[in-house]
Design a protein around this motif. Structure first.
Motif, PDB file in Angstrom:
ATOM      1  N   LYS A 113      -2.429 -12.397 -18.796  1.00 38.68           N
ATOM      2  CA  LYS A 113      -2.175 -12.258 -17.358  1.00 38.68           C
ATOM      3  C   LYS A 113      -0.921 -12.989 -16.894  1.00 38.68           C
ATOM      4  O   LYS A 113      -0.639 -13.035 -15.697  1.00 38.68           O
ATOM      5  CB  LYS A 113      -3.373 -12.798 -16.558  1.00 38.68           C
TER       6      LYS A 113
ATOM      7  N   ASN B  84      -6.274 -14.849  -9.261  1.00 38.61           N
ATOM      8  CA  ASN B  84      -7.111 -13.655  -9.399  1.00 38.61           C
ATOM      9  C   ASN B  84      -7.268 -12.934  -8.065  1.00 38.61           C
ATOM     10  O   ASN B  84      -7.270 -11.695  -8.009  1.00 38.61           O
ATOM     11  CB  ASN B  84      -8.479 -14.028  -9.972  1.00 38.61           C
ATOM     12  N   THR B  85      -7.380 -13.700  -6.989  1.00 44.97           N
ATOM     13  CA  THR B  85      -7.495 -13.098  -5.649  1.00 44.97           C
ATOM     14  C   THR B  85      -6.246 -12.309  -5.300  1.00 44.97           C
ATOM     15  O   THR B  85      -6.322 -11.165  -4.829  1.00 44.97           O
ATOM     16  CB  THR B  85      -7.731 -14.186  -4.591  1.00 44.97           C
TER      17      THR B  85
ATOM     18  N   SER C  16      -3.955 -11.179  -7.357  1.00 45.09           N
ATOM     19  CA  SER C  16      -3.794 -10.059  -8.278  1.00 45.09           C
ATOM     20  C   SER C  16      -4.633  -8.869  -7.820  1.00 45.09           C
ATOM     21  O   SER C  16      -4.245  -7.708  -8.008  1.00 45.09           O
ATOM     22  CB  SER C  16      -4.200 -10.461  -9.697  1.00 45.09           C
ATOM     23  N   SER C  17      -5.779  -9.171  -7.218  1.00 44.91           N
ATOM     24  CA  SER C  17      -6.617  -8.104  -6.659  1.00 44.91           C
ATOM     25  C   SER C  17      -5.968  -7.515  -5.408  1.00 44.91           C
ATOM     26  O   SER C  17      -5.968  -6.297  -5.217  1.00 44.91           O
ATOM     27  CB  SER C  17      -8.005  -8.657  -6.334  1.00 44.91           C
ATOM     28  N   ASN C  18      -5.404  -8.383  -4.565  1.00 46.16           N
ATOM     29  CA  ASN C  18      -4.729  -7.905  -3.344  1.00 46.16           C
ATOM     30  C   ASN C  18      -3.565  -6.986  -3.695  1.00 46.16           C
ATOM     31  O   ASN C  18      -3.381  -5.936  -3.069  1.00 46.16           O
ATOM     32  CB  ASN C  18      -4.218  -9.084  -2.521  1.00 46.16           C
ATOM     33  N   TYR C  19      -2.766  -7.413  -4.665  1.00 44.98           N
ATOM     34  CA  TYR C  19      -1.601  -6.627  -5.092  1.00 44.98           C
ATOM     35  C   TYR C  19      -1.956  -5.916  -6.401  1.00 44.98           C
ATOM     36  O   TYR C  19      -1.304  -6.092  -7.429  1.00 44.98           O
ATOM     37  CB  TYR C  19      -0.375  -7.543  -5.227  1.00 44.98           C
ATOM     38  N   ASN C  20      -2.989  -5.115  -6.311  1.00 44.62           N
ATOM     39  CA  ASN C  20      -3.576  -4.475  -7.475  1.00 44.62           C
ATOM     40  C   ASN C  20      -2.551  -3.635  -8.229  1.00 44.62           C
ATOM     41  O   ASN C  20      -1.857  -2.803  -7.643  1.00 44.62           O
ATOM     42  CB  ASN C  20      -4.743  -3.589  -7.030  1.00 44.62           C
ATOM     43  N   GLY C  21      -2.453  -3.882  -9.538  1.00 47.77           N
ATOM     44  CA  GLY C  21      -1.501  -3.158 -10.360  1.00 47.77           C
ATOM     45  C   GLY C  21      -0.126  -3.796 -10.415  1.00 47.77           C
ATOM     46  O   GLY C  21       0.735  -3.350 -11.170  1.00 47.77           O
TER      47      GLY C  21
ATOM     48  N   ARG D 269       0.824  -1.214   0.000  1.00 49.11           N
ATOM     49  CA  ARG D 269       0.000   0.000   0.000  1.00 49.11           C
ATOM     50  C   ARG D 269       0.857   1.263   0.000  1.00 49.11           C
ATOM     51  O   ARG D 269       0.516   2.256  -0.646  1.00 49.11           O
ATOM     52  CB  ARG D 269      -0.938  -0.008   1.219  1.00 49.11           C
TER      53      ARG D 269
END
Length: 307
Positions: A276, A235-236, A238-243, A205
């Protein structure tokens, strides 16, 4: 006059659509031909030259590990003063220079932390942020320059600090090493554990813009993971570490996660078809040597194949 206004409005609409399309293209994920392999942690006499290297991939070796512990019979934390704990006999500075000279597509980094040291865990245990960062920058700069290294990977797995302290220490370390041009890339190696994730997500973050790759340890999931489960995990995270560029991974001794026999490369191909597949990494060359590195060959062949 009305026709002029209509013409201008039409131009503005077309321009807006073009900009929107360009932004979408720029933000779209893309495949990569990056292959990474951890090496040297298990002292199984593996050498850089043992590992097959496809000339059509970007190849990163990650020396495992540099740890901020002393080297006595009972290792203890040293507040950011790192020492080499990998197989430096087979993976010496001269060996690093040689493999990079022979294979221009190869870079070599070091991984810090790891699971254990001596007979215990390798804890992240800073005395203070300022002193840890100062010691870490100094000791790691020396190790990196002495060994002709290109980057750093963060693989702490046990913590005696709060997430914010970890984020500030590691974030400032990476930022300083990059600003000083000591390293050209940085990665993190989290896995799906509440304590681990709380620390790495705090780091992401605040300092995610400094982190080039996420070496997510998908092999830490249960042995017998299926392809649909693996895709869901990917996918989970990738969402947590967005970008972030989240790499897929496997463990070559078959002890966890999705194995090649159960569809690892099928999952990789599926992610590649969705743009991806940001890269593949394997733990580890030490274990792969006994079987002749079949998964390294297959991973690199997949990455090097035309889209």
């Amino acid at each position: 006059m009305e026709s002029s206004k209509l013409f201008i409005i039409t131009l503005l609409v077309i321009q807006a659509l073009f900009i929107s399309h360009t932004q979408i293209q720029a933000a779209a994920p893309a495949n990569s031909n990056l292959f990474r392999e951890y090496i040297g942690a298990e002292f199984k006499n593996v050498k850089f030259t043992d590992v097959p290297i496809n000339p059509n991939v970007d190849f990163h070796f990650l020396l495992s590990f540099a740890i901020d512990y002393d080297t006595s019979a009972s290792p203890s934390p040293t507040n950011g003063k790192f020492n080499v704990f990998w197989d430096s006999g087979n993976l010496s500075p001269a060996n690093v220079a040689s493999i990079k000279s022979t294979h221009r597509n190869v870079k070599v980094g070091l991984s810090i932390g790891g699971d254990s040291v001596g007979n215990g865990f390798a804890f992240f245990k800073p005395t203070s942020v300022d002193s840890w960062v100062s010691n870490a920058v100094s000791s790691l700069t020396s190790i990196i320059k002495q060994n002709h290294l290109d980057g750093i990977d963060i693989d702490y797995e046990h913590f005696k600090s709060d997430p914010n302290t970890f984020a500030e220490c590691i974030g400032r370390l990476i930022t300083t090493l990059k600003n000083n041009k000591v390293i050209s890339f940085a990665s993190i190696a989290p896995f799906d554990d509440d304590q681990v994730q709380s620390h790495y997500l705090a780091l992401w973050r605040k300092y995610g813009h400094q982190i080039d790759y996420v070496n997510f340890q998908f092999y830490a999931y249960d042995k017998g993971t299926t392809v649909p489960q693996f895709i869901n995990y990917f996918n989970t995270q990738s969402s947590n570490y967005n970008g972030g560029k989240v790499l897929v991974s496997m463990i070559s001794d078959g002890s966890g996660g999705l194995s090649p026999q159960n569809g690892f490369f099928k999952a990789c191909s599926m992610l590649r078809s969705q743009q991806k597949l940001h890269g593949i990494f394997i733990w580890s060359a030490d274990d792969s040597k006994a079987n002749g590195f079949p998964f390294e060959k297959q991973s690199q062949a997949l990455l090097a194949a035309p889209n």
